[in-house]
Design a protein around this motif. Structure first.
Motif, PDB file in Angstrom:
ATOM      1  N   LEU A  65     -23.994   4.921  -4.633  1.00 35.40           N
ATOM      2  CA  LEU A  65     -24.072   5.693  -5.879  1.00 35.40           C
ATOM      3  C   LEU A  65     -23.210   5.068  -6.975  1.00 35.40           C
ATOM      4  O   LEU A  65     -23.590   5.078  -8.156  1.00 35.40           O
ATOM      5  CB  LEU A  65     -23.654   7.144  -5.645  1.00 35.40           C
ATOM      6  CG  LEU A  65     -24.559   7.992  -4.770  1.00 35.40           C
ATOM      7  CD1 LEU A  65     -23.982   9.403  -4.611  1.00 35.40           C
ATOM      8  CD2 LEU A  65     -25.975   8.059  -5.326  1.00 35.40           C
ATOM      9  N   ILE A  66     -22.078   4.520  -6.592  1.00 32.60           N
ATOM     10  CA  ILE A  66     -21.215   3.833  -7.562  1.00 32.60           C
ATOM     11  C   ILE A  66     -21.954   2.630  -8.148  1.00 32.60           C
ATOM     12  O   ILE A  66     -21.972   2.430  -9.367  1.00 32.60           O
ATOM     13  CB  ILE A  66     -19.879   3.383  -6.907  1.00 32.60           C
ATOM     14  CG1 ILE A  66     -19.084   4.580  -6.389  1.00 32.60           C
ATOM     15  CG2 ILE A  66     -19.067   2.514  -7.844  1.00 32.60           C
ATOM     16  CD1 ILE A  66     -18.586   5.538  -7.441  1.00 32.60           C
ATOM     17  N   LEU A  67     -22.591   1.821  -7.291  1.00 33.56           N
ATOM     18  CA  LEU A  67     -23.382   0.687  -7.775  1.00 33.56           C
ATOM     19  C   LEU A  67     -24.479   1.156  -8.727  1.00 33.56           C
ATOM     20  O   LEU A  67     -24.716   0.537  -9.765  1.00 33.56           O
ATOM     21  CB  LEU A  67     -24.032  -0.052  -6.602  1.00 33.56           C
ATOM     22  CG  LEU A  67     -23.163  -0.967  -5.770  1.00 33.56           C
ATOM     23  CD1 LEU A  67     -23.947  -1.497  -4.577  1.00 33.56           C
ATOM     24  CD2 LEU A  67     -22.623  -2.108  -6.611  1.00 33.56           C
ATOM     25  N   GLN A  68     -25.127   2.224  -8.352  1.00 40.38           N
ATOM     26  CA  GLN A  68     -26.221   2.740  -9.159  1.00 40.38           C
ATOM     27  C   GLN A  68     -25.738   3.116 -10.555  1.00 40.38           C
ATOM     28  O   GLN A  68     -26.401   2.816 -11.550  1.00 40.38           O
ATOM     29  CB  GLN A  68     -26.828   3.953  -8.455  1.00 40.38           C
ATOM     30  CG  GLN A  68     -28.104   4.434  -9.071  1.00 40.38           C
ATOM     31  CD  GLN A  68     -28.723   5.533  -8.238  1.00 40.38           C
ATOM     32  OE1 GLN A  68     -28.040   6.406  -7.716  1.00 40.38           O
ATOM     33  NE2 GLN A  68     -30.035   5.479  -8.114  1.00 40.38           N
ATOM     34  N   VAL A 100     -30.575  -1.425   5.204  1.00 41.53           N
ATOM     35  CA  VAL A 100     -30.144  -0.834   3.939  1.00 41.53           C
ATOM     36  C   VAL A 100     -30.761   0.565   3.839  1.00 41.53           C
ATOM     37  O   VAL A 100     -31.968   0.710   4.023  1.00 41.53           O
ATOM     38  CB  VAL A 100     -30.600  -1.700   2.736  1.00 41.53           C
ATOM     39  CG1 VAL A 100     -30.307  -1.007   1.417  1.00 41.53           C
ATOM     40  CG2 VAL A 100     -29.940  -3.064   2.791  1.00 41.53           C
ATOM     41  N   PRO A 101     -29.937   1.598   3.583  1.00 44.86           N
ATOM     42  CA  PRO A 101     -30.510   2.933   3.418  1.00 44.86           C
ATOM     43  C   PRO A 101     -31.573   2.930   2.319  1.00 44.86           C
ATOM     44  O   PRO A 101     -31.410   2.283   1.284  1.00 44.86           O
ATOM     45  CB  PRO A 101     -29.310   3.792   3.028  1.00 44.86           C
ATOM     46  CG  PRO A 101     -28.136   3.069   3.607  1.00 44.86           C
ATOM     47  CD  PRO A 101     -28.483   1.611   3.494  1.00 44.86           C
ATOM     48  N   ASP A 102     -32.653   3.659   2.551  1.00 44.89           N
ATOM     49  CA  ASP A 102     -33.756   3.653   1.586  1.00 44.89           C
ATOM     50  C   ASP A 102     -33.489   4.592   0.412  1.00 44.89           C
ATOM     51  O   ASP A 102     -32.520   5.352   0.399  1.00 44.89           O
ATOM     52  CB  ASP A 102     -35.087   3.971   2.274  1.00 44.89           C
ATOM     53  CG  ASP A 102     -35.132   5.369   2.868  1.00 44.89           C
ATOM     54  OD1 ASP A 102     -34.275   6.218   2.547  1.00 44.89           O
ATOM     55  OD2 ASP A 102     -36.050   5.620   3.669  1.00 44.89           O
ATOM     56  N   ALA A 103     -34.358   4.531  -0.570  1.00 41.53           N
ATOM     57  CA  ALA A 103     -34.206   5.301  -1.809  1.00 41.53           C
ATOM     58  C   ALA A 103     -34.171   6.804  -1.541  1.00 41.53           C
ATOM     59  O   ALA A 103     -33.412   7.543  -2.181  1.00 41.53           O
ATOM     60  CB  ALA A 103     -35.340   4.954  -2.779  1.00 41.53           C
ATOM     61  N   THR A 104     -34.963   7.271  -0.595  1.00 47.16           N
ATOM     62  CA  THR A 104     -34.996   8.706  -0.283  1.00 47.16           C
ATOM     63  C   THR A 104     -33.658   9.157   0.299  1.00 47.16           C
ATOM     64  O   THR A 104     -33.166  10.242  -0.035  1.00 47.16           O
ATOM     65  CB  THR A 104     -36.141   9.017   0.705  1.00 47.16           C
ATOM     66  OG1 THR A 104     -37.361   8.592   0.113  1.00 47.16           O
ATOM     67  CG2 THR A 104     -36.210  10.497   1.021  1.00 47.16           C
ATOM     68  N   VAL A 106     -30.735   7.911  -0.350  1.00 58.81           N
ATOM     69  CA  VAL A 106     -29.791   7.953  -1.476  1.00 58.81           C
ATOM     70  C   VAL A 106     -30.019   9.228  -2.289  1.00 58.81           C
ATOM     71  O   VAL A 106     -29.065   9.933  -2.646  1.00 58.81           O
ATOM     72  CB  VAL A 106     -29.930   6.703  -2.374  1.00 58.81           C
ATOM     73  CG1 VAL A 106     -29.079   6.815  -3.624  1.00 58.81           C
ATOM     74  CG2 VAL A 106     -29.579   5.446  -1.591  1.00 58.81           C
ATOM     75  N   TRP A 107     -31.276   9.537  -2.560  1.00 62.29           N
ATOM     76  CA  TRP A 107     -31.610  10.742  -3.333  1.00 62.29           C
ATOM     77  C   TRP A 107     -31.138  11.996  -2.611  1.00 62.29           C
ATOM     78  O   TRP A 107     -30.530  12.878  -3.220  1.00 62.29           O
ATOM     79  CB  TRP A 107     -33.121  10.805  -3.576  1.00 62.29           C
ATOM     80  CG  TRP A 107     -33.526  11.987  -4.386  1.00 62.29           C
ATOM     81  CD1 TRP A 107     -33.511  12.093  -5.743  1.00 62.29           C
ATOM     82  CD2 TRP A 107     -33.997  13.241  -3.891  1.00 62.29           C
ATOM     83  NE1 TRP A 107     -33.949  13.345  -6.127  1.00 62.29           N
ATOM     84  CE2 TRP A 107     -34.250  14.064  -4.998  1.00 62.29           C
ATOM     85  CE3 TRP A 107     -34.222  13.749  -2.615  1.00 62.29           C
ATOM     86  CZ2 TRP A 107     -34.709  15.370  -4.879  1.00 62.29           C
ATOM     87  CZ3 TRP A 107     -34.683  15.051  -2.483  1.00 62.29           C
ATOM     88  CH2 TRP A 107     -34.923  15.833  -3.603  1.00 62.29           C
ATOM     89  N   GLN A 111     -28.330  14.772  -3.770  1.00 63.55           N
ATOM     90  CA  GLN A 111     -28.672  16.195  -3.825  1.00 63.55           C
ATOM     91  C   GLN A 111     -27.682  17.029  -3.007  1.00 63.55           C
ATOM     92  O   GLN A 111     -27.278  18.106  -3.431  1.00 63.55           O
ATOM     93  CB  GLN A 111     -30.093  16.426  -3.309  1.00 63.55           C
ATOM     94  CG  GLN A 111     -31.176  15.867  -4.215  1.00 63.55           C
ATOM     95  CD  GLN A 111     -31.106  16.444  -5.612  1.00 63.55           C
ATOM     96  OE1 GLN A 111     -30.713  15.771  -6.556  1.00 63.55           O
ATOM     97  NE2 GLN A 111     -31.466  17.691  -5.755  1.00 63.55           N
ATOM     98  N   GLN A 112     -27.296  16.534  -1.838  1.00 67.96           N
ATOM     99  CA  GLN A 112     -26.328  17.246  -1.009  1.00 67.96           C
ATOM    100  C   GLN A 112     -24.972  17.350  -1.703  1.00 67.96           C
ATOM    101  O   GLN A 112     -24.347  18.408  -1.680  1.00 67.96           O
ATOM    102  CB  GLN A 112     -26.156  16.543   0.344  1.00 67.96           C
ATOM    103  CG  GLN A 112     -27.320  16.726   1.276  1.00 67.96           C
ATOM    104  CD  GLN A 112     -27.126  15.943   2.559  1.00 67.96           C
ATOM    105  OE1 GLN A 112     -26.864  14.740   2.529  1.00 67.96           O
ATOM    106  NE2 GLN A 112     -27.261  16.618   3.674  1.00 67.96           N
ATOM    107  N   LEU A 113     -24.527  16.268  -2.306  1.00 67.01           N
ATOM    108  CA  LEU A 113     -23.253  16.295  -3.031  1.00 67.01           C
ATOM    109  C   LEU A 113     -23.303  17.310  -4.166  1.00 67.01           C
ATOM    110  O   LEU A 113     -22.356  18.073  -4.379  1.00 67.01           O
ATOM    111  CB  LEU A 113     -22.920  14.909  -3.598  1.00 67.01           C
ATOM    112  CG  LEU A 113     -22.506  13.829  -2.618  1.00 67.01           C
ATOM    113  CD1 LEU A 113     -22.273  12.519  -3.356  1.00 67.01           C
ATOM    114  CD2 LEU A 113     -21.271  14.227  -1.826  1.00 67.01           C
ATOM    115  N   THR A 114     -24.423  17.330  -4.872  1.00 68.68           N
ATOM    116  CA  THR A 114     -24.574  18.246  -6.000  1.00 68.68           C
ATOM    117  C   THR A 114     -24.645  19.692  -5.530  1.00 68.68           C
ATOM    118  O   THR A 114     -23.950  20.561  -6.063  1.00 68.68           O
ATOM    119  CB  THR A 114     -25.833  17.884  -6.821  1.00 68.68           C
ATOM    120  OG1 THR A 114     -25.712  16.531  -7.254  1.00 68.68           O
ATOM    121  CG2 THR A 114     -25.978  18.782  -8.032  1.00 68.68           C
ATOM    122  N   SER A 115     -25.475  19.956  -4.545  1.00 67.99           N
ATOM    123  CA  SER A 115     -25.660  21.341  -4.083  1.00 67.99           C
ATOM    124  C   SER A 115     -24.389  21.911  -3.457  1.00 67.99           C
ATOM    125  O   SER A 115     -24.161  23.116  -3.519  1.00 67.99           O
ATOM    126  CB  SER A 115     -26.833  21.438  -3.107  1.00 67.99           C
ATOM    127  OG  SER A 115     -26.521  20.805  -1.896  1.00 67.99           O
TER     128      SER A 115
END
Length: 124
Positions: A65-68, A100-104, A106-107, A111-115
């Protein structure tokens, strides 16, 4: 074109270090392990079973997420860039052979961090 060896990879990493890659500097000055207790809170709910694949390391996902954010890229582009760029793999401490973890993934992590309202404590 000959077979690549570990030495070839180390040489490329050395070239990145000589170019003063910002990711090398970030990785060395940020105490990443201090984020782990907050990040692990997303797994606080009890698991129904220990079967299945182990969850992806939360610190790896956080650094993704930091890279993103640093490079302003989408989840799909992040997945591609990590697979493509040695500097991203080095920052994440991923070897060429590692998944490498996929895009889903990461998404879902975001979402978990936000919720669970963990974003603010992470950046405090």
């Amino acid at each position: 074109m000959g077979q690549q060896s570990l030495w070839d990879l180390e040489q490329r990493y050395e070239i990145l270090a000589q170019k003063q890659d910002i990711l090398i500097r970030l990785d060395s000055i940020i105490p990443w392990q201090e984020f782990r207790p907050i990040l692990e809170q997303i797994h606080d709910k009890p698991r129904k079973s220990n079967a299945g694949r182990k969850p992806t390391d939360v610190l790896l996902l956080f650094k993704m997420l930091i890279l993103q954010q640093l490079y302003n890229i989408s989840d799909e582009s992040l997945e591609y860039q990590i697979n493509d760029r040695l500097s991203f793999m080095r920052f994440l401490h991923l070897g060429i052979e590692e998944r490498v973890p996929d895009a889903t993934t990461v998404w879902l992590f975001r979402q978990q961090l936000t919720s669970q309202q963990l974003v603010e404590p992470l950046f405090e």
